[in-house]
Design an enzyme around this catalytic site. Sequence first.
Site, PDB file in Angstrom:
ATOM      1  CG  HIS A  54      -2.302   0.560   0.886  1.00 55.16           C
ATOM      2  ND1 HIS A  54      -2.530   1.472  -0.118  1.00 55.16           N
ATOM      3  CD2 HIS A  54      -3.518   0.315   1.458  1.00 55.16           C
ATOM      4  CE1 HIS A  54      -3.801   1.787  -0.170  1.00 55.16           C
ATOM      5  NE2 HIS A  54      -4.436   1.098   0.783  1.00 55.16           N
ATOM      6  CG  ASP A  78      -4.073   3.873  -5.709  1.00 56.71           C
ATOM      7  OD1 ASP A  78      -4.473   3.035  -6.550  1.00 56.71           O
ATOM      8  OD2 ASP A  78      -3.731   5.030  -6.009  1.00 56.71           O
TER       9      ASP A  78
END
Length: 520
Positions: free
Chosen positions: A490, A494
């Site tokens: 992350h 995304d």
Amino acid sequence: MAKDFILPDIGEGIVECEVVEWLVKEGDSVCEDQPICDVMTDKALVQIPAVHDGVITKLYHQKGEIAKVHAPLFAMDVAGEAADVETQEHNSAPQNNNTGEQLEDFILPDIGEGIVECEIVDWLVAEGDEIEEDQAVCDVMTDKALVQIPAKYTGTVQKLYYQKGEIAKVHSPLFQMTIAGSAPKQNIDVNQAVVKAQTNAAEQAAPVKVNQTVKVVNTKAVASPAVRRKARELDVDLTQVPGSGKNGRIYKQDIEEFIKGEVPNSIDTSPLNSNVANTQSKTQSSGVRVEPIKGIKAAMAKQMVASVSTIPHFTFCDEIDLTDLIALRASMKEQYKAQGVKLTMMPFFVKALSLAMKEFPVLNSKVNEDCSELTYFDDHNIGIAVDSKIGLLVPNIKSCQSKNIVDVANELTRLTESAREGRVPPEDLKGGTISISNIGAIGGTIATPIINKPEVAIVALGKLQQLPRFDKNGHVVSKAIMQVSWSGDHRVIDGGTIARFNNLWKSYLENPSAMMMAMS
């Protein structure tokens, strides 16, 4: 002349390895550069070759044991020098016979690069015990690993220089022993007679008083670590257990017979029977087995901890309709089988993944340690997780962007076969850029796979299921559905990116004709 082969440096920072397979046995004649054994480091499988012609005389480690870099791996008689050894042995033999008793200190050898001391975890023998060559004598703990020290000769242990828990120094005496054949036999017989007489006297003395106090029948309590562990689990004092082995050594069955009360009539354990009866049902169900984590499993443990502790994972799941792809594969399977090509579903997944990464290159990248730089790779080196006999391996297919499906299928067959045997060349385990885990081959639909650091994404394929779905006319039809689970880093990927990337990959798999057009 017998020479020890010292395990050389086999990789930067590597200090030990696991012996995966011996390719020779003691007594075999070998040639220079002939492979002797396969060893597994925490990075790769490495094959160790001979450096001389000669005959293997000793293998210092069993399959599955840990060998130390810069320590002896095996010994061999070097061709052309064996005669000198025989002459020396012939000349020295009369000396041993004439000197009566030959005592020798066992010097603790190098047990790892930079290791200068270790803790005595457990003695597996006691003073006075007869031991065989290569028999395990004690377990020692360094700051890196637990190491078992074997005997170099057959003989009798005379003195242990350290107590359990004390620190022993490398290159210093660890224990003293009499080498077999060097001591007069009558001396040994006298010692055994003394021990036997003492044992008989102890067994015959004051049998009436045993009913009032706990009787000690085995003052040394000679037992292996496994037996001692079992005794602790069952809350049994080993000094109260009569051993059936040599010199009173205690075995697991001795403990079991002691608990049941099935001990020799000359030994009264009545004070213990009532307590044992009360706890027997509880202790019988509390057995455990402890195994060391080593080799590729230890490497996987370190890798996974490093991944989850440094990479913020997030998971994205979806389902893919593989009905058309299965039909395409079925129509081509026999044709390619006749050409020696094993066409499974995996080559299509791999090639579709490579095509999708052309549009989303961030999936084919890596992040530096402080997350200040992102490196993009031109080559799509796609790793396939394989459940091998030595643990989980992830070999990768190099440059998938320039391979067609048949090329991928051939490489996949080669890698999976070698991985299942635990013999993957080191270069096939290096340089992966993204990974696929096929959990569905065993079972399960959804997973949360751990990213293979320093990669930024991994996908887990669930099992293929025939499930009801609606067609474009609203009718219920049977479809071949597979659940897929993505884990992404992350820090650089995304949710929107992984979703769009998955949609493109999914479109290639659900519409094989679109994949074929993208490959042209």
